[in-house]
Scaffold this motif. Structure first.
Motif, short mmCIF file in Angstrom:
data_model
loop_
_atom_site.label_atom_id
_atom_site.label_comp_id
_atom_site.label_asym_id
_atom_site.label_seq_id
_atom_site.Cartn_x
_atom_site.Cartn_y
_atom_site.Cartn_z
N VAL A 130 0.86 -1.18 0.00
CA VAL A 130 0.00 0.00 0.00
C VAL A 130 0.89 1.24 0.00
O VAL A 130 1.89 1.29 0.72
CB VAL A 130 -0.93 0.02 1.22
N VAL A 131 0.54 2.22 -0.81
CA VAL A 131 1.29 3.47 -0.88
C VAL A 131 0.58 4.53 -0.04
O VAL A 131 -0.63 4.75 -0.21
CB VAL A 131 1.43 3.96 -2.34
N PHE B 122 -0.59 15.89 6.67
CA PHE B 122 -1.32 14.71 7.12
C PHE B 122 -1.05 13.54 6.18
O PHE B 122 -0.64 13.70 5.03
CB PHE B 122 -2.83 15.00 7.17
N GLU B 123 -1.28 12.34 6.71
CA GLU B 123 -1.13 11.12 5.92
C GLU B 123 -2.41 10.89 5.12
O GLU B 123 -3.51 11.03 5.64
CB GLU B 123 -0.87 9.92 6.83
N THR B 124 -2.24 10.51 3.86
CA THR B 124 -3.41 10.23 3.04
C THR B 124 -3.08 9.08 2.08
O THR B 124 -1.92 8.66 1.95
CB THR B 124 -3.84 11.48 2.25
N VAL B 125 -4.10 8.59 1.44
CA VAL B 125 -3.96 7.44 0.54
C VAL B 125 -3.25 7.86 -0.75
O VAL B 125 -3.58 8.89 -1.35
CB VAL B 125 -5.35 6.86 0.21
N GLY B 126 -2.29 7.05 -1.17
CA GLY B 126 -1.56 7.34 -2.40
C GLY B 126 -2.22 6.71 -3.61
O GLY B 126 -1.63 5.85 -4.28
N ASN B 127 -3.44 7.12 -3.90
CA ASN B 127 -4.17 6.55 -5.04
C ASN B 127 -3.75 7.21 -6.34
O ASN B 127 -3.36 8.38 -6.36
CB ASN B 127 -5.68 6.71 -4.83
N GLY C 27 -4.95 2.91 -2.63
CA GLY C 27 -3.50 3.06 -2.59
C GLY C 27 -2.73 1.77 -2.74
O GLY C 27 -1.50 1.77 -2.64
N SER C 28 -3.40 0.66 -2.98
CA SER C 28 -2.71 -0.62 -3.07
C SER C 28 -2.14 -0.85 -4.47
O SER C 28 -2.62 -0.30 -5.46
CB SER C 28 -3.66 -1.76 -2.71
N LEU D 211 4.83 1.33 0.94
CA LEU D 211 5.68 2.41 0.46
C LEU D 211 5.19 3.76 0.98
O LEU D 211 3.98 3.97 1.15
CB LEU D 211 5.70 2.43 -1.07
N TYR D 212 6.16 4.66 1.23
CA TYR D 212 5.85 5.99 1.75
C TYR D 212 6.54 7.03 0.86
O TYR D 212 7.69 6.87 0.48
CB TYR D 212 6.32 6.12 3.19
N VAL D 213 5.81 8.11 0.58
CA VAL D 213 6.34 9.10 -0.35
C VAL D 213 5.88 10.49 0.08
O VAL D 213 4.82 10.64 0.70
CB VAL D 213 5.87 8.77 -1.80
N ARG D 214 6.71 11.48 -0.21
CA ARG D 214 6.33 12.87 0.05
C ARG D 214 6.61 13.71 -1.18
O ARG D 214 7.25 13.26 -2.13
CB ARG D 214 7.06 13.40 1.28
#
Length: 699
Positions: A343-344, A605-610, A632-633, A688-691
């Motif tokens: 999940v991203v 804030f954290e949010t879904v990486g869709n 985000g998957s 995975l985490y991204v900014r």
């Protein structure tokens, strides 16, 4: 009249018939409810029984050369019977990876087979039947109802990577060492893991890089003292050797610590050797958990002996080499695939307007969060002033510029770290042994308009202890917003520290001394806790300034903790390399706090990486790409075994998100984000985490 009585008599007869028919209908319905309910309950009972039996049988199978067919059979039957299903109606089979039965499990003392006619044994299938008596169906000649169920539990063996949490022991073990126990280590069995020359001049020591000096005894001692220097290694990687005996007193002193400690170590196992001398490389085929029990460096029979105690936990459903942990999972019978999935999540800044357009004073609630760890007693800059002395001076000067008498007025609070306490013993993550001291954040002053009283506390501070940044931020959050948020006031944290956090949020020291530029992987939990506390603060609308006191440590964490910048001329992260720098930084912050209404509001804030693109690469070449779902998957199916690099990129709300991080809201990752898919089928999980890399601009 007689006609009326005759008519009423007929009506009474009809009512009795209707009532009788209604009662029969109710009885039939009740009987159906009972029979259907019993059938459903029976099906559930048999389902639970076969699931429990399959898991129990597979767990016993996972012991492999330390169990027998009879023990596998008994384990499965025992748990089926415990769920109320007679064992005379139970079948137990060995199966392949798809859940297809290969052969019944025999009641004998032989070890379980590794394959049946060339097909590997991958799990246990349990079948069972049970019956229950009927009510209404009995009238139709159906005296019992039956239920049949089948369950498959898969055994998954072998970690594909190791070293992330507690590092690796700097010895490579020949896979042939375990030949006497069927090619796999047996629990409780001792093995000589070092001593025989693998290649000319090599006894089994390994290093973690090819850099100059990697074969020196000094490097070996450092690797023994701090196992996390290893970093993460994968099955298939080639380990550099460390040739020679290297039996100095420093080496034996470190081995003695392992021998006398209950600590287990993770040891890489190799299947092939290439090169000679300093160019020797060991190809990793697996990892084992062992306890160092003895060593001997005298005479010709030099050796290090270790007992196999535990398994290395695999990080995903698929396995690599069959000498790591064997986990057990229930699976429906299916044809398995080798997949990489996850999940991203993105750390998204939301840019607003200026905090206030009013010309009157905007009140602030400021909490100074000051590091008073032992290193703050060190000297720096011209005149070699003690860092804490400098901090006291500039901090009290800053406080004096607040406006507590304005209407409404500013308020000030103070949190320092650490507060040193003691409690129950706990194990250290970065070194051997146990520790009872805990380090927390300490609230020195709640919010107050009495600036002088806070400055009096500051002037009495002394330096001692570790760096519990997570605990300090947690305490500061409770001070700056003590109850319901007040929308008329602006909460601000100013965090100043001269080192890397090395304490988790519950006060446990990781064992990392904090004396190196960057922290080892075993210290990651302390870093994650600090980031989590900072993320929660930002989501509460708290503005965070951070100051790195000195440039002799990796300050990426402090940079990530700070509020995102919306104007390059107004940063939230600063580095002070001397006294003048620190004074100038606090003066800049004081000016901005006095004019806080001109600051731009930034929420994070954290949010879904869709809708983002995930790229799977290997050796610099793109293997596959996919787009994340609404949740985000992502998933890559039918991948080949190996180590892959994952990257994420895409647009959202006008910003580009393509900076990979190790944790949500963290600094940019210093190493590629990788995942290793083993030879075993299954799903290899990697979230995975991204900014964003897009500069923010205040409106």
């Amino acid at each position: 009249m007689w006609r009326l009585r005759r008519w009423l008599g007929r009506q009474r007869g009809q009512s009795i018939m209707i009532l009788a028919l209604g009662m029969i209908t109710l009885l039939v319905a009740a009987g159906l409810v009972i029979d259907v309910g019993n059938a459903y309950a029976l099906q559930r009972k048999v389902r639970n029984a076969v699931d429990a039996g399959a898991l129990a049988g597979a767990r016993e199978l996972a012991r492999q050369n330390t169990t027998t067919n009879a023990q596998v059979l008994e384990a499965a039957r025992k748990f089926v019977a415990a769920n109320g299903v007679p064992v005379d109606k139970v079948g137990v089979w060995y199966s392949d990876v798809s859940g297809t039965p290969l052969q019944p499990v025999n009641n004998d003392g032989f070890p379980p087979p590794t394959d049946v006619n060339g097909t590997p044994v991958a799990g246990v299938v349990v079948t069972a039947q049970a019956q229950v008596g009927t009510y209404l169906a009995y009238l139709a000649g159906i005296h019992t109802l039956s239920a049949s169920e089948q369950s498959f539990a898969r055994v998954i063996c072998g970690a594909c990577e190791a070293g992330a949490s507690d590092g690796l022991f700097p010895v490579a073990v020949d896979a042939n060492t375990f030949s006497a126990t069927g090619g796999k280590p047996a629990i409780g069995t001792s093995y000589v893991i070092w001593g025989d020359k693998r290649t000319p001049g090599n006894f089994g020591w390994v290093s973690w890089s090819d850099s100059p000096g990697h074969t020196s005894e000094t490097t070996l001692v450092a690797n023994l003292q701090q196992l996390t220097r290893s970093g993460v290694w994968h099955v298939g990687d080639q380990l550099p050797c460390g040739p020679g005996v290297k039996n100095s007193s420093d080496v034996t002193a470190e081995l003695s610590k392992f021998k006398s400690s209950p600590r287990l170590v993770t040891v890489p196992v190799y299947s092939a050797v290439t090169g000679t001398g300093e160019n020797t490389k060991y190809t990793i085929s697996g990892f084992v958990r062992m306890k160092i029990v003895d060593y001997n460096f005298s005479g010709n029979d030099k050796s290090i002996t270790a007992k196999f105690e535990n398994w290395v936990e695999p990080s995903a459903e698929g396995g690599c080499a069959d000498m790591g942990v064997c986990t057990v999972k229930l699976r429906p019978p299916l044809t398995e695939r080798r997949s990489i999935a996850g999940v991203v999540s993105i750390w998204e800044p939301k840019l607003g307007e200026h905090l206030s357009t009013a010309t009157s004073h905007v009140p602030v609630d400021v909490v100074n969060v000051l590091d008073i760890s032992g290193s703050m007693a060190d000297r720096w800059g011209s005149g070699q002033e003690v860092k804490l002395v400098t901090a006291k001076r500039v901090l009290t000067d800053f406080d004096a510029q607040l406006q507590p008498t304005a209407v409404p007025g500013d308020r000030l609070g103070l949190v320092t770290f650490p507060q040193v306490t003691s409690g129950s013993y706990y194990s250290l993550r970065c070194s051997s042994g146990y520790y009872s001291t805990r380090y927390l954040g300490q609230v020195r002053s709640a919010l107050t308009a009495d600036i002088a009283s806070v400055n009096s506390i500051i002037n009495g501070l002394t330096a001692n202890g570790g760096t519990p940044l997570a605990g300090a931020i947690s305490a500061a959050r409770s001070v700056v917003i003590p109850g319901a948020p007040d929308p008329t006031r602006v909460p601000v944290l100013i965090i100043a520290s001269d080192g890397i956090t090395n304490v988790t949020v519950d006060g446990r020291w990781t064992g990392f001394s904090g004396t190196t530029y960057s922290a080892p992987a075993c210290n990651d939990l302390a870093v994650q806790d600090a980031l989590s506390q900072a993320n929660m603060a930002k989501q509460q609308g708290i503005i965070i300034f951070t100051i790195a006191i000195g440039d002799d440590f990796n300050s990426d964490l402090l940079r990530a903790i700070a509020t995102a910048d919306s104007d390059p001329a107004k940063p939230h992260f600063f580095t002070a390399v001397n006294q003048n720098d620190l004074a100038s930084i606090y003066q800049q912050i004081a000016t901005r706090v006095a004019n806080i209404g001109a600051e731009c509001a930034v929420e994070e804030f954290e949010t879904v990486g869709n809708g983002l693109t995930v790229t799977l690469s290997q050796n610099g070449s793109v293997v596959a790409q996919t787009t994340t779902s609404a949740s985000g998957s992502y998933v890559f199916n039918d991948v080949q075994p190996g180590t892959y690099t994952l990257t994420v990129s895409g647009q959202k709300d006008g910003m580009t998100f393509d900076v990979m991080t190790d944790i949500i809201g963290g600094p940019a990752a210093t190493q590629p984000i990788t995942v290793t898919a083993g030879t075993g089928m299954g799903t290899y999980q990697r979230d995975l985490y991204v900014r964003t890399s897009t500069p923010l601009q205040c409106r």
